[in-house]
Design a protein around this motif. Structure first.
Motif, PDB file in Angstrom:
ATOM      1  N   ASP A  38       0.823  -1.212   0.000  1.00  0.00           N
ATOM      2  CA  ASP A  38       0.000   0.000   0.000  1.00  0.00           C
ATOM      3  C   ASP A  38       0.858   1.264   0.000  1.00  0.00           C
ATOM      4  OD1 ASP A  38       0.952   0.247   2.581  1.00  0.00           O
ATOM      5  OD2 ASP A  38      -0.980  -0.124   3.545  1.00  0.00           O
ATOM      6  N   GLY A  39       2.175   1.096  -0.008  1.00  0.00           N
ATOM      7  CA  GLY A  39       3.066   2.255  -0.043  1.00  0.00           C
ATOM      8  C   GLY A  39       3.217   2.942   1.294  1.00  0.00           C
ATOM      9  N   ASP A  40       2.470   2.461   2.290  1.00  0.00           N
ATOM     10  CA  ASP A  40       2.496   3.102   3.603  1.00  0.00           C
ATOM     11  C   ASP A  40       2.995   2.104   4.640  1.00  0.00           C
ATOM     12  OD1 ASP A  40       2.096   4.857   5.697  1.00  0.00           O
ATOM     13  OD2 ASP A  40      -0.040   4.442   5.848  1.00  0.00           O
ATOM     14  N   LYS A  41       2.079   1.319   5.226  1.00  0.00           N
ATOM     15  CA  LYS A  41       2.512   0.295   6.182  1.00  0.00           C
ATOM     16  C   LYS A  41       3.220  -0.847   5.461  1.00  0.00           C
ATOM     17  CE  LYS A  41      -1.551  -0.380   8.156  1.00  0.00           C
ATOM     18  NZ  LYS A  41      -2.501   0.669   7.716  1.00  0.00           N
ATOM     19  N   ARG A  42       2.752  -1.122   4.264  1.00  0.00           N
ATOM     20  CA  ARG A  42       3.336  -2.187   3.459  1.00  0.00           C
ATOM     21  C   ARG A  42       4.060  -1.567   2.290  1.00  0.00           C
ATOM     22  NH1 ARG A  42       4.706  -6.517   5.594  1.00  0.00           N
ATOM     23  NH2 ARG A  42       3.267  -6.971   7.259  1.00  0.00           N
ATOM     24  N   ARG A  43       5.354  -1.388   2.448  1.00  0.00           N
ATOM     25  CA  ARG A  43       6.119  -0.733   1.398  1.00  0.00           C
ATOM     26  C   ARG A  43       6.516  -1.737   0.321  1.00  0.00           C
ATOM     27  NH1 ARG A  43       7.668   4.355   2.359  1.00  0.00           N
ATOM     28  NH2 ARG A  43       6.909   5.180   4.321  1.00  0.00           N
ATOM     29  N   PHE A  44       6.946  -1.183  -0.810  1.00  0.00           N
ATOM     30  CA  PHE A  44       7.281  -2.034  -1.942  1.00  0.00           C
ATOM     31  C   PHE A  44       8.335  -3.074  -1.588  1.00  0.00           C
ATOM     32  CE2 PHE A  44       9.544  -3.223  -5.772  1.00  0.00           C
ATOM     33  CZ  PHE A  44       8.498  -3.571  -6.607  1.00  0.00           C
ATOM     34  N   THR A  76       7.295   3.199  -6.877  1.00  0.00           N
ATOM     35  CA  THR A  76       7.630   3.982  -5.689  1.00  0.00           C
ATOM     36  C   THR A  76       6.469   3.931  -4.703  1.00  0.00           C
ATOM     37  OG1 THR A  76       6.710   6.041  -6.547  1.00  0.00           O
ATOM     38  CG2 THR A  76       9.020   5.580  -7.084  1.00  0.00           C
ATOM     39  N   ASN A  77       6.804   4.035  -3.432  1.00  0.00           N
ATOM     40  CA  ASN A  77       5.773   4.025  -2.400  1.00  0.00           C
ATOM     41  C   ASN A  77       4.846   5.230  -2.532  1.00  0.00           C
ATOM     42  OD1 ASN A  77       6.493   1.591  -0.965  1.00  0.00           O
ATOM     43  ND2 ASN A  77       8.365   2.667  -0.423  1.00  0.00           N
ATOM     44  N   ALA A  78       5.407   6.353  -2.971  1.00  0.00           N
ATOM     45  CA  ALA A  78       4.585   7.555  -3.164  1.00  0.00           C
ATOM     46  C   ALA A  78       3.535   7.302  -4.240  1.00  0.00           C
ATOM     47  CB  ALA A  78       5.475   8.743  -3.541  1.00  0.00           C
ATOM     48  N   LYS A  79       3.939   6.640  -5.317  1.00  0.00           N
ATOM     49  CA  LYS A  79       2.992   6.365  -6.391  1.00  0.00           C
ATOM     50  C   LYS A  79       1.918   5.396  -5.897  1.00  0.00           C
ATOM     51  CE  LYS A  79       4.093   6.154 -10.753  1.00  0.00           C
ATOM     52  NZ  LYS A  79       4.685   5.746 -12.037  1.00  0.00           N
ATOM     53  N   GLN A  85      -5.050   6.140  -2.856  1.00  0.00           N
ATOM     54  CA  GLN A  85      -5.866   7.233  -2.343  1.00  0.00           C
ATOM     55  C   GLN A  85      -6.870   7.678  -3.417  1.00  0.00           C
ATOM     56  OE1 GLN A  85      -3.906  10.931  -1.867  1.00  0.00           O
ATOM     57  NE2 GLN A  85      -5.642  11.901  -0.889  1.00  0.00           N
ATOM     58  N   LYS A  86      -6.396   7.772  -4.652  1.00  0.00           N
ATOM     59  CA  LYS A  86      -7.254   8.180  -5.747  1.00  0.00           C
ATOM     60  C   LYS A  86      -8.394   7.156  -5.945  1.00  0.00           C
ATOM     61  CE  LYS A  86      -5.682   8.244 -10.004  1.00  0.00           C
ATOM     62  NZ  LYS A  86      -4.882   8.554 -11.206  1.00  0.00           N
ATOM     63  N   PHE A  87      -8.025   5.871  -5.864  1.00  0.00           N
ATOM     64  CA  PHE A  87      -9.007   4.800  -6.046  1.00  0.00           C
ATOM     65  C   PHE A  87     -10.068   4.831  -4.932  1.00  0.00           C
ATOM     66  CE2 PHE A  87     -10.374   0.451  -5.076  1.00  0.00           C
ATOM     67  CZ  PHE A  87     -11.034   0.141  -6.254  1.00  0.00           C
TER      68      PHE A  87
END
Length: 93
Positions: A38-44, A76-79, A85-87
């Motif tokens: 999810d790019g947050d708690k679960r990073r790439f 990237t985690n930011a992407k 978030q958009k979804f």
């Protein structure tokens, strides 16, 4: 929509600590397990191995994630945070 998970597909987590949150599939291990981030708690770099039965596959696939994985082999985690978030926003959550 194919009932099998696909890379770049959005999922809603139904079980576990991250219940009710969204994530994106970045790898498919076998018939039953996928890797989600999810790019947050679960990073790439530390994806969560998840049983497909514990996920609700969403009828949407992030082209940004799939093309990034195809081009560079990573996202990237930011992407990831951005597309999730958009979804979620588009779903009205």
């Amino acid at each position: 929509m194919d009932a099998r998970p696909q890379i770049g597909q959005f999922v809603k987590v139904l079980r576990g600590k991250d219940e009710d949150s969204y994530a994106v599939i970045i790898d498919i291990i076998d018939e039953r397990f996928v890797l989600i981030v999810d790019g947050d708690k679960r990073r790439f770099d530390s994806p969560k191995r998840k049983n497909v039965l514990h996920l609700q596959l969403q009828p949407a696939i992030s082209q940004e994630v799939t093309s990034s994985l195809q081009e560079t082999g990573r996202v990237t985690n930011a992407k990831l945070r951005y597309v999730i978030q958009k979804f979620a926003h588009a779903k009205g959550e």
